[in-house]
Design a protein around this motif. Structure first.
Motif, PDB file in Angstrom:
ATOM      1  N   MET A 114     -29.174 -30.156  -5.406  1.00 49.63           N
ATOM      2  CA  MET A 114     -28.287 -29.672  -4.342  1.00 49.63           C
ATOM      3  C   MET A 114     -28.942 -28.505  -3.604  1.00 49.63           C
ATOM      4  N   LYS A 115     -28.621 -28.394  -2.327  1.00 52.16           N
ATOM      5  CA  LYS A 115     -29.176 -27.295  -1.540  1.00 52.16           C
ATOM      6  C   LYS A 115     -28.488 -25.989  -1.921  1.00 52.16           C
ATOM      7  N   LEU A 116     -29.156 -24.891  -1.659  1.00 54.15           N
ATOM      8  CA  LEU A 116     -28.636 -23.586  -2.033  1.00 54.15           C
ATOM      9  C   LEU A 116     -27.596 -23.109  -1.029  1.00 54.15           C
ATOM     10  N   PHE A 154     -27.287 -17.087   1.217  1.00 51.07           N
ATOM     11  CA  PHE A 154     -27.355 -15.733   0.654  1.00 51.07           C
ATOM     12  C   PHE A 154     -28.372 -14.959   1.464  1.00 51.07           C
ATOM     13  N   LEU A 191     -33.947 -10.933  -8.608  1.00 51.14           N
ATOM     14  CA  LEU A 191     -34.697 -12.194  -8.616  1.00 51.14           C
ATOM     15  C   LEU A 191     -36.156 -11.901  -8.930  1.00 51.14           C
ATOM     16  N   ALA A 192     -36.677 -12.559  -9.965  1.00 50.21           N
ATOM     17  CA  ALA A 192     -38.121 -12.446 -10.241  1.00 50.21           C
ATOM     18  C   ALA A 192     -38.691 -13.865 -10.149  1.00 50.21           C
ATOM     19  N   GLY A 251     -37.033 -16.622 -11.013  1.00 56.31           N
ATOM     20  CA  GLY A 251     -35.951 -17.484 -10.537  1.00 56.31           C
ATOM     21  C   GLY A 251     -35.803 -18.800 -11.290  1.00 56.31           C
ATOM     22  N   MET A 307     -32.228 -19.705  -9.981  1.00 53.90           N
ATOM     23  CA  MET A 307     -32.203 -20.651  -8.855  1.00 53.90           C
ATOM     24  C   MET A 307     -31.512 -21.968  -9.219  1.00 53.90           C
ATOM     25  N   PRO A 308     -31.784 -22.553 -10.404  1.00 58.23           N
ATOM     26  CA  PRO A 308     -31.021 -23.752 -10.764  1.00 58.23           C
ATOM     27  C   PRO A 308     -29.520 -23.478 -10.833  1.00 58.23           C
ATOM     28  N   LEU A 352     -26.808 -25.432  -8.701  1.00 50.65           N
ATOM     29  CA  LEU A 352     -25.739 -26.193  -9.361  1.00 50.65           C
ATOM     30  C   LEU A 352     -24.364 -25.574  -9.142  1.00 50.65           C
ATOM     31  N   ASP A 392     -35.398  -9.251  -4.668  1.00 53.35           N
ATOM     32  CA  ASP A 392     -36.667  -9.693  -5.264  1.00 53.35           C
ATOM     33  C   ASP A 392     -37.390  -8.498  -5.882  1.00 53.35           C
ATOM     34  N   ILE A 448     -43.042 -24.056 -15.390  1.00 51.58           N
ATOM     35  CA  ILE A 448     -41.924 -23.101 -15.413  1.00 51.58           C
ATOM     36  C   ILE A 448     -42.459 -21.724 -15.810  1.00 51.58           C
ATOM     37  N   ARG A 493     -43.938 -18.984 -13.424  1.00 49.13           N
ATOM     38  CA  ARG A 493     -43.144 -18.025 -12.656  1.00 49.13           C
ATOM     39  C   ARG A 493     -42.101 -17.299 -13.502  1.00 49.13           C
TER      40      ARG A 493
END
Lengths: 265, 159
Positions: free
Chosen positions: A1-3, A6, A30-31, A33, A37-38, A42, A52, A105, A108
């Protein structure tokens, strides 16, 4: 799904980051993510503002003081895994990192992110507890076993950032890691991280056993199993039932302690 | 909206992007680089893998604005020209490691990042790297063998 929409910002200092976080209750640091991000995709979390922190120098670096290793909260797991310093002084951490998700994964994901996310089935919070890590935030120092309070819950305030970890060198003590998992890319089912201490005892921390890691200090595998059985507060999720967890957790605790002892004797 | 500077497959570019645009959407929709696949959009499948600073990353979990200043390598940058394949692509062709092809971009880039760091990985290492990419045709065995083939070819080239 798109975010969902924000605002993203990249402050130049820890002070500025904290000011931004404090100004919006729906803000997140946010580092990497890799969990945040998931969750936003979701719609499990709603974010108005992402701050960030991945390029802040105060949250980077790996160093050794003579007795402890200091790790920046925003240092990617990729770099921690490849650090000779961590491999030498904290071999349990190197081993635990190698079991997290996948290379794509860990490239990052950060240790600070994993601690802040505090998933009840994650191997890293338990590893930090077993290693008796101190978490240095923007306002205080907290022992790992006091930092993790529940599933997705830490002692951190909303406007408080994890800056770094200070972890006593555990190069001499033997260690063990038990991980039960269904697939590699998702969270484990349960496990145990154990390390021998200078005092001759073993610190074993259980994950997937309760909402927060369970710390057991013992030198006897049977005692570890008994304490694990008594203190487990198992739960159901998409990977396993609470009944399964209640049965497997004492076994993992016993094995981890036995494995640490076996190599020591 | 933010201004970002990126180097994509060796070419510098400046763009204006929305805060919530992922690197995957940016590459596909703004740059037309549709070889980067979007599968799950939640970091699980690995189809959107690109290489940043020699590391495989999930482009669906990486905001375009976060990538500001980075060099990005996508599947379009892998082959040396329009008629030749890169060694890892050729190994996938020889090993029949492609079925529907949806996961292939991510598989190739993960394999490239592995072989660039470790030219002669053993099977356990290959499996450890590749398990983060899902192939719904379940062609895993051929994919692992193709990476092994590329590694063997590396070994014969670098005595």
């Amino acid at each position: 799904m798109k975010l969902s929409p924000f605002t993203y910002c990249r402050p130049d200092s820890v002070a500025e980051a904290i000011e931004l976080l404090a100004g919006d209750p729906a803000s997140y640091p946010l580092a990497g993510g890799q969990s945040l991000m998931p969750a936003i995709a979701l719609k499990e979390r709603r974010a108005d503002l992402l701050v960030d922190i991945s390029r802040l120098d105060d949250l980077r670096g790996i160093s050794f003081s003579g007795t402890s290793v200091t790790i920046g909260a925003a240092e990617p797991m990729w770099d921690l895994e490849r650090s000779e310093l961590i491999r030498t002084h904290l071999p349990l951490l190197t081993r635990a990192l190698s079991t997290v998700a996948a290379a794509g994964i860990r490239s990052r994901a950060t240790l600070g992110g994993s601690a802040g996310w505090a998933d009840r089935t994650s191997q890293l919070p338990a590893t930090l507890v077993a290693l008796d890590a101190t978490i240095v935030s923007s306002t205080r120092r907290i022992k790992a076993h006091e930092f993790f309070v529940g599933h997705g819950q830490t002692a951190l305030n909303h406007d408080e950032l994890v800056l770094r970890f200070e972890i006593p060198s555990a190069s001499l003590g033997h260690h063990d890691l038990q991980v039960v998992r269904r697939t590699y890319i998702t969270w484990p089912v349960a496990g145990a991280a154990a390390v021998g201490t200078d005092a001759g005892t073993i610190r074993v921390a259980l994950f997937g056993a309760a909402p927060a890691p369970i710390l057991i200090v013992t030198s006897d595998p049977a005692d570890a199993a008994e304490q694990a059985s008594d203190r487990a507060a198992p739960f159901d999720d998409e990977h396993a039932t609470s009944t399964y967890r209640q049965r497997v957790i004492p076994v993992l605790a016993r094995r981890a302690v036995a494995n640490v002892l076996r190599v020591e004797t | 909206m933010k201004v970002i500077n990126l180097v994509i497959n060796g070419k510098s570019t400046t763009s204006i992007v929305g805060d919530r645009m992922t690197l995957a959407d940016y590459l596909r929709d703004e740059q037309g680089l549709t070889g980067t696949r979007l599968g799950c959009e939640q970091g699980v499948c690995g189809a959107c893998t690109v290489i940043v600073r020699k590391r495989p990353v999930r482009a669906c979990l990486y905001l375009a604005v976060q990538a500001d200043g980075q060099e990005i390598e996508t599947i379009e940058g892998l082959a040396p020209n329009a008629t030749e394949l890169s060694p890892i692509q050729d190994a996938f062709r020889q090993g029949h490691a492609v079925q529907c092809g949806f996961c292939t971009s991510g598989m190739l880039l993960t394999a490239k990042a592995l072989l660039d760091e470790n030219p002669n990985p053993d099977e356990d290492t290959i499996r450890d790297w590749m398990h983060g990419n899902i192939c719904r045709c379940v062609g895993y065995q051929q994919i692992i063998e193709a990476v092994q083939l590329a590694a063997e070819q590396n070994a014969t080239e670098t005595p």
